[in-house]
Write a protein that holds these residues in place. Structure first.
Motif, short mmCIF file in Angstrom:
data_model
loop_
_atom_site.label_atom_id
_atom_site.label_comp_id
_atom_site.label_asym_id
_atom_site.label_seq_id
_atom_site.Cartn_x
_atom_site.Cartn_y
_atom_site.Cartn_z
N PRO A 62 42.92 55.14 42.61
CA PRO A 62 44.25 55.71 42.72
C PRO A 62 45.26 54.71 43.30
O PRO A 62 45.00 54.07 44.31
CB PRO A 62 44.04 56.90 43.66
CG PRO A 62 42.62 57.31 43.39
CD PRO A 62 41.89 56.00 43.19
N GLY A 63 46.36 54.54 42.59
CA GLY A 63 47.41 53.62 43.03
C GLY A 63 47.15 52.16 42.72
O GLY A 63 47.90 51.29 43.14
N GLN A 64 46.08 51.84 41.95
CA GLN A 64 45.70 50.46 41.68
C GLN A 64 45.59 50.20 40.17
O GLN A 64 44.50 50.03 39.64
CB GLN A 64 44.37 50.12 42.36
CG GLN A 64 44.35 50.34 43.85
CD GLN A 64 45.32 49.42 44.57
OE1 GLN A 64 45.39 48.23 44.31
NE2 GLN A 64 46.10 49.99 45.47
N PRO A 65 46.72 50.16 39.45
CA PRO A 65 46.65 49.92 38.01
C PRO A 65 46.26 48.47 37.70
O PRO A 65 46.62 47.55 38.43
CB PRO A 65 48.08 50.22 37.53
CG PRO A 65 48.93 49.99 38.73
CD PRO A 65 48.09 50.34 39.93
N THR A 66 45.51 48.30 36.61
CA THR A 66 45.12 46.95 36.18
C THR A 66 45.33 46.83 34.67
O THR A 66 45.36 47.84 33.96
CB THR A 66 43.63 46.66 36.48
OG1 THR A 66 42.82 47.60 35.77
CG2 THR A 66 43.33 46.76 37.95
N THR A 67 45.47 45.61 34.21
CA THR A 67 45.59 45.33 32.78
C THR A 67 44.79 44.07 32.47
O THR A 67 44.32 43.39 33.38
CB THR A 67 47.07 45.10 32.35
OG1 THR A 67 47.58 43.99 33.09
CG2 THR A 67 47.92 46.33 32.62
#
Length: 150
Positions: A62-67
């Motif tokens: 939660p709160g840690q987007p990655t690409t």
């Protein structure tokens, strides 16, 4: 090693599959969770990557987007547990070429390191139909509305 790491939304097969390079991709938004599960259950990070748009976001915590490479690595860590993911789509809402998917999922059993694992969540995902007619994740948020830990 703690198995309270983040996971992702996805589908279900009952066993780890041998190869993901030939798995069919979703041609309808309702298929997307199952296609993800099939790719995840191969254990092949490249197969998992095929279900995302190039710039797709994976929210591993939660709160840690990655690409990109970070997204691939986060999914690879979960697949390395050697356990299948099971999915139960709850809702699929479609507007033209965009779909919102609400999916309950579970990864449980004895991991490859012998540790017991029980990870589950309700994903809130967004998929988009590409020019090729294939649906892919734009946003894969396996923990849905879970709040970020302080």
């Amino acid at each position: 090693m703690s198995h309270e790491i983040s996971c992702f939304a996805a589908p279900m097969t009952n066993k780890i599959l041998p190869s993901g390079s030939d798995l069919p991709l979703a041609t309808s938004p309702e298929q997307q969770p199952y296609v993800f599960a099939a790719a995840f259950n191969t254990g092949d990070p490249d197969a998992i990557e095929r279900v995302y748009e190039a710039g797709g976001v994976f929210v591993g915590s939660p709160g840690q987007p990655t690409t990109g490479a970070d997204r691939r690595e986060a999914n690879a860590r979960m697949a390395a547990l050697g356990l299948p993911i099971e999915v139960k789509p709850r809702h699929v809402y479609v507007a033209d070429d965009i779909a919102l998917l609400i999916v309950d999922w579970t990864i449980s059993g004895t991991a490859s390191d012998g540790e017991e694992v029980d990870i589950q969540g309700t994903a809130t995902d967004v998929a988009r139909r590409g020019e090729d007619g294939i649906w892919r994740y734009v946003i894969d948020n396996p923990f849905g509305t879970a709040t970020q830990k302080p």
